[in-house]
Design a protein around this motif. Structure first.
Motif, short mmCIF file in Angstrom:
data_model
loop_
_atom_site.label_atom_id
_atom_site.label_comp_id
_atom_site.label_asym_id
_atom_site.label_seq_id
_atom_site.Cartn_x
_atom_site.Cartn_y
_atom_site.Cartn_z
N ASP A 14 47.49 16.55 40.90
CA ASP A 14 48.74 17.04 39.80
C ASP A 14 47.94 18.11 39.45
OD1 ASP A 14 50.64 15.04 40.12
OD2 ASP A 14 49.24 13.71 39.29
N VAL A 15 46.67 18.16 38.90
CA VAL A 15 45.95 19.26 38.33
C VAL A 15 44.59 19.38 38.80
CG1 VAL A 15 44.86 20.02 35.95
CG2 VAL A 15 47.28 18.47 36.16
N VAL A 16 44.31 20.52 38.99
CA VAL A 16 42.84 20.92 39.59
C VAL A 16 42.28 21.72 38.60
CG1 VAL A 16 41.63 22.08 41.51
CG2 VAL A 16 43.85 20.81 42.13
N LEU A 17 41.08 21.38 38.10
CA LEU A 17 40.39 22.03 37.13
C LEU A 17 38.75 22.76 37.76
CD1 LEU A 17 40.20 19.17 34.48
CD2 LEU A 17 41.79 20.90 34.77
N ALA A 18 38.60 23.89 37.27
CA ALA A 18 37.50 24.48 37.95
C ALA A 18 36.75 25.35 36.68
CB ALA A 18 37.80 25.53 39.08
N GLY A 19 35.54 24.95 36.33
CA GLY A 19 34.83 25.83 35.34
C GLY A 19 33.74 26.74 36.13
N ASP A 20 33.95 27.87 35.79
CA ASP A 20 32.92 28.79 36.09
C ASP A 20 32.63 28.65 37.61
OD1 ASP A 20 30.76 30.93 35.96
OD2 ASP A 20 29.90 29.79 34.18
N VAL A 21 33.42 29.13 38.41
CA VAL A 21 33.25 28.77 39.83
C VAL A 21 33.33 30.55 40.70
CG1 VAL A 21 34.03 26.76 40.11
CG2 VAL A 21 35.77 28.58 40.30
N PHE A 22 33.58 31.49 39.89
CA PHE A 22 33.87 32.67 40.52
C PHE A 22 32.45 33.61 40.09
CE2 PHE A 22 38.32 31.67 39.31
CZ PHE A 22 38.63 31.43 40.70
N TYR A 23 31.35 32.71 40.38
CA TYR A 23 29.94 33.46 39.85
C TYR A 23 29.44 34.40 41.25
CZ TYR A 23 28.67 29.38 42.80
OH TYR A 23 28.74 28.29 43.68
N ASP A 24 30.08 34.34 42.13
CA ASP A 24 29.56 35.41 43.34
C ASP A 24 30.73 35.50 44.03
OD1 ASP A 24 29.51 33.53 45.37
OD2 ASP A 24 27.18 33.42 44.98
N ARG A 25 30.93 36.69 45.07
CA ARG A 25 31.73 37.13 45.90
C ARG A 25 32.07 36.16 47.04
NH1 ARG A 25 34.31 41.67 46.75
NH2 ARG A 25 32.71 42.87 45.93
N ARG A 28 33.10 36.45 34.49
CA ARG A 28 32.36 36.73 35.77
C ARG A 28 32.83 38.03 36.58
NH1 ARG A 28 28.01 34.39 34.01
NH2 ARG A 28 28.08 31.97 33.97
N ALA A 29 32.32 38.59 36.90
CA ALA A 29 32.57 39.95 37.76
C ALA A 29 33.56 39.64 38.89
CB ALA A 29 31.34 40.65 38.29
#
Length: 217
Positions: free
Chosen positions: A140-151, A178-179
């Motif tokens: 129902d819910v998907v959580l993602a903390g700080d996952v866009f740290y590189d391309r 994050r960039a």
């Protein structure tokens, strides 16, 4: 001699509370522990991947804070915490009344850390080291903390996140600027000023935002 993950974690961390989520106790490394100072080569020599599970990253702290302050986001829901690391966000979801929480991280050491941290907070988590990218178990819910740290990571997970969102999952992301965090299809829910250490980040306070991932315009 093979290193025992549980013994290593207990010997090289201390039970402490992240500054932005003092309700939650985690086994974390700090300046007092040798783990803080070990190089990647030294870690590899003992069979330890980079210990992301030993630190409370700003994206996870912001997302965990938002869940604790808004428990209706997860209460009664089946929740996935992707790239869970220490299990911080998963624990916040469990404390907020989620029906079930799966903490997923491909680092098997993170699985041990999440289990220890769940026990320290007397919550129940399901834990897996399986690679779940591209799968859908009907969360129902998907959580993602700080996952866009590189391309490469962003390119890998973003299409999957969007497919889950299209299916109807509530997709929540915590990101400290994050960039490679996408700008399109991101609904801003909240922003926090999260205290971190200069040993990990480029400043002592990271402006951390929580987004709901939506359809691209």
């Amino acid at each position: 001699m093979k290193t025992d993950p549980e013994r290593f974690i207990l010997d090289n961390t201390a039970l402490s509370t992240p500054p932005h989520v003092p309700e939650i106790a985690l086994h974390l490394a700090d300046e007092a522990h040798e783990l803080w100072l070990k190089t990647e080569d030294e870690l590899e020599a003992i069979g330890l991947p980079p210990p992301f599970w030993a630190f409370a990253w700003a994206g996870g702290q912001g997302l965990a804070r938002h869940i604790l302050d808004n428990p209706d986001l997860v209460a009664g829901k089946m929740v996935l915490d992707f790239a869970s690391g220490s299990g911080l966000v998963a624990i916040a979801a469990a404390m907020s009344g989620a029906r079930s929480v799966l903490a997923a991280d491909i680092d098997p050491w993170a699985a041990t850390a999440a289990r220890l941290n769940a026990g320290a907070n007397t919550v129940d988590l399901d834990i897996t080291a399986a690679d779940l990218v591209g799968t859908d178990d009907g969360w129902d819910v998907v959580l993602a903390g700080d996952v866009f740290y590189d391309r490469s990571m962003t390119d890998l997970v973003l299409p999957w996140f969007r497919s889950l969102s299209r299916r109807g999952a509530r997709m929540l992301v915590g990101d400290p600027g994050r960039a490679y965090c996408p700008r399109d299809g991101m609904e801003l829910l909240a922003t926090y000023q999260v205290a971190v250490t200069r040993a990990l980040e480029d400043s002592e306070i990271k402006r951390t935002s929580v987004y709901r991932l939506t359809e691209c315009r």
